[in-house]
Design an enzyme around this catalytic site. Sequence first.
Site, short mmCIF file in Angstrom:
data_model
loop_
_atom_site.label_atom_id
_atom_site.label_comp_id
_atom_site.label_asym_id
_atom_site.label_seq_id
_atom_site.Cartn_x
_atom_site.Cartn_y
_atom_site.Cartn_z
N TYR A 192 -12.89 -2.37 13.11
CA TYR A 192 -11.57 -1.72 12.97
C TYR A 192 -10.72 -1.97 14.22
CZ TYR A 192 -8.10 2.01 12.32
OH TYR A 192 -6.93 2.70 12.19
N ALA A 224 -11.06 -4.23 16.55
CA ALA A 224 -10.75 -5.66 16.72
C ALA A 224 -9.61 -6.07 15.80
CB ALA A 224 -12.00 -6.50 16.45
N GLY A 271 0.81 -1.22 0.00
CA GLY A 271 0.00 0.00 0.00
C GLY A 271 0.84 1.26 0.00
N1 LIG Z 1 -4.11 7.86 8.46
C1 LIG Z 1 -4.31 7.71 9.76
O1 LIG Z 1 -4.71 8.66 10.49
C2 LIG Z 1 -4.02 6.39 10.42
C3 LIG Z 1 -4.22 6.26 11.79
C4 LIG Z 1 -3.96 5.04 12.39
C5 LIG Z 1 -3.53 3.96 11.63
N2 LIG Z 1 -3.36 4.10 10.29
C6 LIG Z 1 -2.93 2.94 9.51
O2 LIG Z 1 -1.85 3.29 8.67
C7 LIG Z 1 -1.90 2.51 7.47
C8 LIG Z 1 -1.88 3.41 6.26
O3 LIG Z 1 -3.01 4.27 6.34
P1 LIG Z 1 -3.21 5.49 5.31
O4 LIG Z 1 -4.18 6.40 5.97
O5 LIG Z 1 -1.89 6.02 4.88
O6 LIG Z 1 -3.94 4.74 4.10
P2 LIG Z 1 -4.40 5.33 2.68
O7 LIG Z 1 -4.01 6.76 2.53
O8 LIG Z 1 -5.83 4.96 2.53
O9 LIG Z 1 -3.52 4.48 1.65
C9 LIG Z 1 -3.69 3.09 1.60
C10 LIG Z 1 -2.74 2.50 0.59
O10 LIG Z 1 -2.94 1.09 0.59
C11 LIG Z 1 -3.35 0.65 -0.73
N3 LIG Z 1 -4.30 -0.44 -0.55
C12 LIG Z 1 -5.50 -0.42 0.10
N4 LIG Z 1 -6.06 -1.65 0.09
C13 LIG Z 1 -5.18 -2.45 -0.57
C14 LIG Z 1 -5.19 -3.82 -0.91
N5 LIG Z 1 -6.20 -4.64 -0.55
N6 LIG Z 1 -4.14 -4.32 -1.59
C15 LIG Z 1 -3.11 -3.53 -1.96
N7 LIG Z 1 -3.04 -2.22 -1.67
C16 LIG Z 1 -4.08 -1.69 -0.98
C17 LIG Z 1 -3.94 1.87 -1.37
O11 LIG Z 1 -3.86 1.70 -2.78
P3 LIG Z 1 -5.18 1.87 -3.70
O12 LIG Z 1 -5.51 3.31 -3.61
O13 LIG Z 1 -4.75 1.43 -5.06
O14 LIG Z 1 -6.23 1.00 -3.09
C18 LIG Z 1 -3.00 2.96 -0.84
O15 LIG Z 1 -1.78 2.95 -1.56
C19 LIG Z 1 -3.17 1.66 7.59
O16 LIG Z 1 -2.85 0.38 8.11
C20 LIG Z 1 -4.01 2.44 8.57
O17 LIG Z 1 -4.97 1.64 9.25
C21 LIG Z 1 -3.61 5.29 9.64
#
Ligand SMILES: NC(=O)c1ccc[n+]([C@@H]2O[C@H](COP(=O)([O-])OP(=O)(O)OC[C@H]3O[C@@H](n4cnc5c(N)ncnc54)[C@H](OP(=O)(O)O)[C@@H]3O)[C@@H](O)[C@H]2O)c1
Length: 245
Positions: free
Chosen positions: A155, A157, A14
């Site tokens: 989420y 869990a 991702g």
């Molecule tokens: N942002 C926050 O505030 C926050 C807080 C706590 C934890 N987190 C954790 O940090 C991590 C990253 O979060 P983020 O906010 O940066 O996410 P994001 O901006 O939504 O980006 C997600 C990335 O993962 C890819 N992706 C999603 N589903 C996929 C799949 N099934 N297979 C392959 N690629 C996939 C997306 O590509 P596509 O666009 O092509 O789907 C994108 O490149 C996650 O685990 C999230 O739960 C984030």
Amino acid sequence: MELGISGKRVLVTGGTRGLGRAAVLALARGGARVVTCHRGAGAAADDLSRELKELGDRHHVVRADVTAKDDVERLAGVCEDVFGGLDIVVNNVGVAGEAPVDELSADEWNRVLGANLTAHFLVTQAALPLLSEGGAVINVGASAALRGRPATAHYTASKAALIGLTRSLAKELGPRGIRVNTIAPGVIDKGGGLGPPPHMKERLAGMTALGRLGTTDDVVGAMLFFVSDLSRYITGTTLNVDGGI
Ligand SMILES: NC(=O)c1ccc[n+]([C@@H]2O[C@H](COP(=O)([O-])OP(=O)(O)OC[C@H]3O[C@@H](n4cnc5c(N)ncnc54)[C@H](OP(=O)(O)O)[C@@H]3O)[C@@H](O)[C@H]2O)c1
């Protein structure tokens, strides 16, 4: 200080948006070789490929859904073909979800558990034959895992289960010299309007000890620590990167 990142072969799931993208670029700029993946079509992957190209010819952006075993095996095959092995796996993919428990469908439960937990298992399992002594797996969880919030049972869990997965794999893979840790971000303002809605920012920042929301750089700093040799005696841990919520 030398972090020892240069030359490391890293798979970041991702990596085309958000925290994953910031991590991929920081690793590539630090001299690591990176394979990353995304699921959807769209400009984000092309943009990242272009940006990586400017940093050298040794990074690869692959379209693969990490919740699908066949895709994960193909992704691991790419890592083997281009790098001959892996030093680090960053299981970054994750999705959010919000639904009151009495309206939470089994499909929605499975979607969130699939991306936030099963994908980490599938990717780690497929990458294992490529990881050798000194390797590391970094899971991206969420600091909400142990607090809980209304309307996010699936989420919370999934992210809490990741802590258990991390603990068990650390014990199982430690004898092979492979470390497994989780980074648990709090509320991150990714910039460009990709954070919490403006009317909630002040309240959420007020919940942190440090009085501000996190940035992508805050999380990437923790990732680089776990990628680097500085964390060589740390395994099985969950590091909250949440400003002290
Ligand atoms: N942002 C926050 O505030 C926050 C807080 C706590 C934890 N987190 C954790 O940090 C991590 C990253 O979060 P983020 O906010 O940066 O996410 P994001 O901006 O939504 O980006 C997600 C990335 O993962 C890819 N992706 C999603 N589903 C996929 C799949 N099934 N297979 C392959 N690629 C996939 C997306 O590509 P596509 O666009 O092509 O789907 C994108 O490149 C996650 O685990 C999230 O739960 C984030």
